[in-house]
Design a protein around this motif. Structure first.
Motif, PDB file in Angstrom:
ATOM      1  N   ARG A 148      37.736  36.092  39.357  1.00 22.33           N
ATOM      2  CA  ARG A 148      38.458  34.879  38.963  1.00 22.33           C
ATOM      3  C   ARG A 148      37.514  33.814  38.442  1.00 22.33           C
ATOM      4  O   ARG A 148      37.851  33.057  37.519  1.00 22.33           O
ATOM      5  CB  ARG A 148      39.246  34.334  40.156  1.00 22.33           C
ATOM      6  N   GLN A 149      36.303  33.755  39.002  1.00 25.19           N
ATOM      7  CA  GLN A 149      35.398  32.637  38.757  1.00 25.19           C
ATOM      8  C   GLN A 149      34.344  32.944  37.698  1.00 25.19           C
ATOM      9  O   GLN A 149      33.514  32.094  37.407  1.00 25.19           O
ATOM     10  CB  GLN A 149      34.708  32.259  40.088  1.00 25.19           C
ATOM     11  N   THR A 150      34.382  34.132  37.100  1.00 28.30           N
ATOM     12  CA  THR A 150      33.341  34.517  36.147  1.00 28.30           C
ATOM     13  C   THR A 150      33.943  35.118  34.879  1.00 28.30           C
ATOM     14  O   THR A 150      35.150  35.360  34.794  1.00 28.30           O
ATOM     15  CB  THR A 150      32.370  35.546  36.766  1.00 28.30           C
ATOM     16  N   THR A 151      33.054  35.407  33.927  1.00 26.25           N
ATOM     17  CA  THR A 151      33.473  36.007  32.657  1.00 26.25           C
ATOM     18  C   THR A 151      33.452  37.530  32.695  1.00 26.25           C
ATOM     19  O   THR A 151      33.663  38.169  31.658  1.00 26.25           O
ATOM     20  CB  THR A 151      32.558  35.531  31.513  1.00 26.25           C
ATOM     21  N   PHE A 152      33.199  38.144  33.835  1.00 27.80           N
ATOM     22  CA  PHE A 152      33.106  39.607  33.873  1.00 27.80           C
ATOM     23  C   PHE A 152      34.338  40.314  33.301  1.00 27.80           C
ATOM     24  O   PHE A 152      34.211  41.370  32.674  1.00 27.80           O
ATOM     25  CB  PHE A 152      32.812  40.098  35.287  1.00 27.80           C
ATOM     26  N   PRO A 153      35.565  39.781  33.482  1.00 33.86           N
ATOM     27  CA  PRO A 153      36.716  40.456  32.878  1.00 33.86           C
ATOM     28  C   PRO A 153      36.666  40.508  31.345  1.00 33.86           C
ATOM     29  O   PRO A 153      37.429  41.267  30.736  1.00 33.86           O
ATOM     30  CB  PRO A 153      37.905  39.619  33.367  1.00 33.86           C
TER      31      PRO A 153
END
Length: 211
Positions: free
Chosen positions: A166-171
């Motif tokens: 939710r808190q990062t750009t990994f998706p």
């Protein structure tokens, strides 16, 4: 210095390419604008950059060619997102680990799953950096403090909890993309010292054993 706790994923407003550098403009949320000044350090996708312009919530940064060659910042495009962390104050709680924002290498994602209960990143690092990475060791990946779960040769797997997703750009990433890796400095020092010590001592021990 940073803690590896990504504070926000922010919109990339513009990326302007110039000879020798690119100029980035990011839109930071209000909590990250407090007392922000020209010259301040901000981690963008884990890379320590200097604030070069402030226009309301739109914050400018420059990334030189040497930085682009060593990191994945060249992939940023207007309309995309970036992980951001303001530099840590001495009184801040460190919920991650000490991160400098100086990228060790980029790693190729060989497999990515960002949906479901078994979300993970699997990536391959250059051989020279593999000796610093091991299960249960800390890494900063795109500025996020994470723990290595599995290792095989120069490939490593990190599992991701929903809050990290939710808190990062990994998706936003897929297999074949590159991520920024920062090896924990104390780990690197320890490994280098041990290797140099063994290089000096082992030949003497072997010679003594033959004697």
């Amino acid at each position: 210095m940073f803690t590896g706790i990504v504070q926000a994923t922010v919109p990339v407003i513009s990326v302007t390419r110039h000879p020798g550098h690119i100029a980035l403009v990011l839109d930071l949320p209000a909590p990250l604008l407090d007392d922000l000044k020209i010259g301040a350090s901000v981690a963008v996708e884990g890379v320590c950059l200097t604030v070069t312009g402030i226009d309301g919530s739109r914050i400018g940064f420059d990334a030189m060619t040497a930085t682009l060659d060593r990191t994945n910042l060249g992939r940023l495009q207007a309309g995309g997102r970036a992980n951001v962390e303001r530099s840590a104050k001495p009184t801040d709680e460190n919920g991650g680990h000490v991160v400098s924002g100086h990228i060790s290498c980029t790693a190729e994602l060989v497999a990515v799953q960002t949906g479901g209960a078994d979300a993970f990143l699997r990536f391959r690092v250059p051989e020279d950096w593999a000796r610093y990475i091991f299960p249960r060791g800390f890494l900063a990946v795109n500025g996020a403090s994470l723990t290595v779960a599995e290792a095989e040769g120069n490939e490593f797997t990190i599992y991701l909890i929903p809050e990290t997703l939710r808190q990062t750009t990994f998706p936003d990433y897929a297999a074949g993309d590159r991520v920024n890796i920062e090896v924990e400095q104390q780990t690197r020092i320890t490994v280098d010292v041990l290797e140099r010590t063994l290089e000096r001592v082992l030949p003497r021990l072997l010679q003594a054993g033959r004697g």
